[in-house]
Structure formats: structure tokens, C-alpha cells
Scaffold this motif. Structure first.
Motif, PDB file in Angstrom:
ATOM      1  N   ILE A  22      67.343  69.104 -19.202  1.00 22.99           N
ATOM      2  CA  ILE A  22      68.462  68.745 -20.153  1.00 22.99           C
ATOM      3  C   ILE A  22      68.490  69.505 -21.264  1.00 22.99           C
ATOM      4  O   ILE A  22      69.348  70.189 -21.955  1.00 22.99           O
ATOM      5  CB  ILE A  22      68.936  67.369 -20.256  1.00 22.99           C
ATOM      6  CG1 ILE A  22      69.323  66.667 -19.031  1.00 22.99           C
ATOM      7  CG2 ILE A  22      70.084  67.227 -21.235  1.00 22.99           C
ATOM      8  CD1 ILE A  22      69.155  65.174 -19.151  1.00 22.99           C
ATOM      9  N   ALA A  23      67.424  69.411 -22.139  1.00 25.95           N
ATOM     10  CA  ALA A  23      66.964  70.047 -23.205  1.00 25.95           C
ATOM     11  C   ALA A  23      67.102  71.841 -23.150  1.00 25.95           C
ATOM     12  O   ALA A  23      67.901  72.379 -24.087  1.00 25.95           O
ATOM     13  CB  ALA A  23      66.057  69.764 -24.031  1.00 25.95           C
ATOM     14  N   GLY A  24      66.279  72.261 -22.197  1.00 23.11           N
ATOM     15  CA  GLY A  24      66.198  73.692 -21.990  1.00 23.11           C
ATOM     16  C   GLY A  24      67.439  74.447 -21.492  1.00 23.11           C
ATOM     17  O   GLY A  24      67.751  75.548 -22.099  1.00 23.11           O
ATOM     18  N   ARG A  25      68.045  73.641 -20.855  1.00 23.41           N
ATOM     19  CA  ARG A  25      69.498  74.496 -20.245  1.00 23.41           C
ATOM     20  C   ARG A  25      70.497  74.459 -21.316  1.00 23.41           C
ATOM     21  O   ARG A  25      71.454  75.393 -21.276  1.00 23.41           O
ATOM     22  CB  ARG A  25      70.038  73.825 -19.294  1.00 23.41           C
ATOM     23  CG  ARG A  25      69.227  73.916 -17.655  1.00 23.41           C
ATOM     24  CD  ARG A  25      69.994  73.715 -16.576  1.00 23.41           C
ATOM     25  NE  ARG A  25      69.090  73.660 -15.406  1.00 23.41           N
ATOM     26  CZ  ARG A  25      68.989  75.175 -14.750  1.00 23.41           C
ATOM     27  NH1 ARG A  25      69.840  75.933 -15.201  1.00 23.41           N
ATOM     28  NH2 ARG A  25      68.266  75.053 -13.610  1.00 23.41           N
ATOM     29  N   GLU A  36      69.830  67.270  -8.585  1.00 24.39           N
ATOM     30  CA  GLU A  36      68.761  66.157  -8.495  1.00 24.39           C
ATOM     31  C   GLU A  36      67.434  66.572  -8.446  1.00 24.39           C
ATOM     32  O   GLU A  36      66.656  65.829  -8.889  1.00 24.39           O
ATOM     33  CB  GLU A  36      69.054  65.318  -7.030  1.00 24.39           C
ATOM     34  CG  GLU A  36      68.206  63.843  -7.014  1.00 24.39           C
ATOM     35  CD  GLU A  36      68.296  62.976  -8.220  1.00 24.39           C
ATOM     36  OE1 GLU A  36      67.196  62.265  -8.479  1.00 24.39           O
ATOM     37  OE2 GLU A  36      69.462  62.896  -8.789  1.00 24.39           O
ATOM     38  N   ASP A  37      67.153  67.690  -7.756  1.00 19.11           N
ATOM     39  CA  ASP A  37      65.928  68.169  -7.518  1.00 19.11           C
ATOM     40  C   ASP A  37      65.679  69.570  -8.273  1.00 19.11           C
ATOM     41  O   ASP A  37      64.588  70.376  -8.054  1.00 19.11           O
ATOM     42  CB  ASP A  37      65.635  68.430  -5.961  1.00 19.11           C
ATOM     43  CG  ASP A  37      66.598  69.210  -5.373  1.00 19.11           C
ATOM     44  OD1 ASP A  37      67.433  69.646  -6.111  1.00 19.11           O
ATOM     45  OD2 ASP A  37      66.205  69.469  -4.209  1.00 19.11           O
ATOM     46  N   SER A  38      66.510  69.879  -9.257  1.00 16.56           N
ATOM     47  CA  SER A  38      66.419  71.068 -10.038  1.00 16.56           C
ATOM     48  C   SER A  38      65.372  71.057 -11.041  1.00 16.56           C
ATOM     49  O   SER A  38      64.899  72.166 -11.541  1.00 16.56           O
ATOM     50  CB  SER A  38      67.764  71.594 -10.639  1.00 16.56           C
ATOM     51  OG  SER A  38      68.130  70.652 -11.453  1.00 16.56           O
ATOM     52  N   ALA A  39      64.849  69.835 -11.600  1.00 25.13           N
ATOM     53  CA  ALA A  39      64.017  69.982 -13.039  1.00 25.13           C
ATOM     54  C   ALA A  39      62.871  70.653 -12.906  1.00 25.13           C
ATOM     55  O   ALA A  39      62.276  71.363 -13.625  1.00 25.13           O
ATOM     56  CB  ALA A  39      63.920  68.457 -13.132  1.00 25.13           C
ATOM     57  N   MET A  40      61.743  70.398 -11.566  1.00 22.45           N
ATOM     58  CA  MET A  40      60.635  71.023 -11.396  1.00 22.45           C
ATOM     59  C   MET A  40      60.609  72.295 -11.317  1.00 22.45           C
ATOM     60  O   MET A  40      59.813  73.049 -11.840  1.00 22.45           O
ATOM     61  CB  MET A  40      60.022  70.258 -10.395  1.00 22.45           C
ATOM     62  CG  MET A  40      58.662  70.889  -9.859  1.00 22.45           C
ATOM     63  SD  MET A  40      57.412  70.372 -11.405  1.00 22.45           S
ATOM     64  CE  MET A  40      55.617  70.759 -10.588  1.00 22.45           C
ATOM     65  N   PRO A  41      61.407  72.800 -10.714  1.00 24.27           N
ATOM     66  CA  PRO A  41      61.285  74.464 -10.467  1.00 24.27           C
ATOM     67  C   PRO A  41      61.801  75.063 -11.930  1.00 24.27           C
ATOM     68  O   PRO A  41      61.297  76.030 -12.443  1.00 24.27           O
ATOM     69  CB  PRO A  41      62.623  74.687  -9.583  1.00 24.27           C
ATOM     70  CG  PRO A  41      62.544  73.400  -8.684  1.00 24.27           C
ATOM     71  CD  PRO A  41      62.372  72.386  -9.439  1.00 24.27           C
ATOM     72  N   PHE A  42      62.827  74.395 -12.573  1.00 23.00           N
ATOM     73  CA  PHE A  42      63.094  74.837 -13.893  1.00 23.00           C
ATOM     74  C   PHE A  42      62.029  74.806 -15.039  1.00 23.00           C
ATOM     75  O   PHE A  42      61.705  75.902 -15.635  1.00 23.00           O
ATOM     76  CB  PHE A  42      64.420  74.252 -14.717  1.00 23.00           C
ATOM     77  CG  PHE A  42      64.695  74.327 -15.798  1.00 23.00           C
ATOM     78  CD1 PHE A  42      65.532  75.417 -15.894  1.00 23.00           C
ATOM     79  CD2 PHE A  42      64.425  73.776 -16.963  1.00 23.00           C
ATOM     80  CE1 PHE A  42      66.114  75.989 -17.239  1.00 23.00           C
ATOM     81  CE2 PHE A  42      64.824  73.955 -18.310  1.00 23.00           C
ATOM     82  CZ  PHE A  42      65.707  75.124 -18.515  1.00 23.00           C
TER      83      PHE A  42
END
Length: 209
Positions: A22-25, A36-42
Motif C-alpha cells: 500500500i505504501a510503496g505503490r 489479494e496475492d500481489s503483495a509478495m511479488p511486489f
């Protein structure tokens, strides 16, 4: 052109990697890509590129036994990046994810939910004009992720943040009316520069704070 009111929002997400996302984007105005599953790859891409600042937005509890696995020189107080103190609390070390990775921690263990978010940490989203943002980022005890006018391409309708001194003004008041006219001219100039081949980084110079 769209006028946006200043606002403040406390981010309550308790998943460390999702809070980092949320912070980085925010930097690239890509919050719409969150799934739902985008955090880890990001987060993995951030680490691979060495863009570590967003990882400071999640503070986690590290059990003493795991800390000892990573560092045999256990002390009561250690120091993280920029001499920020990493505190001990009962049988836990509290540190942000950036510092955890720096001492050899495994991001997969964070993703697997082994560590809880520390309850002494807060992430806040400010919607404010650039002049106020420049004042905020001078407080170096905090970590910041800021929308980048260098990388964001405002080729569509541009959002202008209503400056705090203008709050409460009637829309017909001359001061606010003149400010809106300046924003309209800036938006037109920005789009014209893009059409002439300027990069967003170059075109942003005509935008107000």
C-alpha cells in the motif's frame, strides 16, 4: 481538472507485506494493481531493485531465539538504518522489515505470517498539497513514500489538492477562483508539453505545488 480536498487516513492493514505494498505503490500511483496475492511479488521486486524504503512501513516482532539465529552478538539495544534504535520488548525485538532483511532475515518467513505486526507503529496516508508534503518529509524520524511526479504520467484529468489556507472558502470567492484558473492553465501546459514529446519529469515543472 479535478479539485481534491486534503485528508488523512490511518492504514489499518495488519499484514506486513500488504502494508508495504500500500505504501510503496503510492510512489507510482499504481494502487489499482493491488490484488489479494500481489503483495509478495511486489515486495520481492522492491528488494531486487534495492528500493528498500517502503519496507520501513511495516514493523514486526522478532522472537529472541530467531534474532539469535541471525546475530550471535545479542545486545539490549541495537541500531538500524540512520541510527534508528531497534527496541527490545520482553522476549521480542521490534524492527521494521527493511532492518530485518538487512540482518539476514528471510522475507518468506514474513510472508508466511510467522511475525506479528508491532502495535507501536502507524502508517498514515496524507492527501495534501506538495508544499505541506515538503514540510512533512523534513521530519526524518518518519519513513515516507510519496507519489512521484517524476514517474507518474498525468496525461488524463489532473487532480489538484486544495491548499489548506483555502479550506472553507466559497467557490465564488476571487482568491479561489484565480487559483483554479492557474491550475487550469497549468494542466493545459502540462498536456501540451507531453504532446510535444516531453517526459513526465520534464512536463511536471509547470505544475504548482
Amino acid at each position: 481538472m479535478k479539485i481534491v480536498e486534503p485528508s488523512v487516513e490511518i492504514i489499518t492493514e495488519q499484514n506486513p507485506l500488504k502494508r508495504i505494498e500500500i505504501a510503496g505503490r503510492t510512489c507510482w500511483q499504481s494502487e489499482g494493481k493491488i490484488t489479494e496475492d500481489s503483495a509478495m511479488p511486489f515486495v520481492q521486486r522492491l528488494i531486487a531493485r534495492g528500493h528498500m524504503t517502503p519496507l520501513e512501513h511495516a514493523r514486526i516482532e522478532i522472537p529472541i531465539d530467531h534474532w539469535q539465529e541471525l546475530n550471535t552478538n545479542l545486545s539490549e539495544t541495537i541500531y538500524g538504518f540512520d541510527n534508528r534504535i531497534v527496541l527490545t520488548y520482553e522476549d521480542m525485538f521490534l524492527m521494521n522489515v527493511r532492518d530485518y532483511i538487512a540482518i539476514g532475515g528471510d522475507i518468506q518467513r514474513v510472508a508466511d505470517g510467522e511475525f506479528q505486526m508491532a502495535d507501536d507503529y502507524m502508517t498514515v496516508r496524507f492527501i495534501c498539497d506538495r508544499a505541506i508534503a515538503n514540510e512533512l518529509v523534513r521530519h526524518r524520524i518518519f519513513s515516507f513514500c510519496q507519489e512521484s511526479t517524476r514517474y507518474c504520467n498525468y496525461s488524463g484529468e489532473i487532480q489538484f489538492i486544495l491548499p489548506v489556507p483555502f479550506e472553507g472558502y466559497e467557490t465564488g470567492e476571487e482568491t479561489l477562483w484565480r487559483w483554479r484558473r492557474c491550475c487550469e492553465k497549468a494542466e493545459a501546459s502540462y498536456h501540451e508539453l507531453l504532446s510535444l514529446g516531453s517526459s513526465p519529469q520534464e512536463a511536471r515543472n509547470v505544475l504548482p505545488l
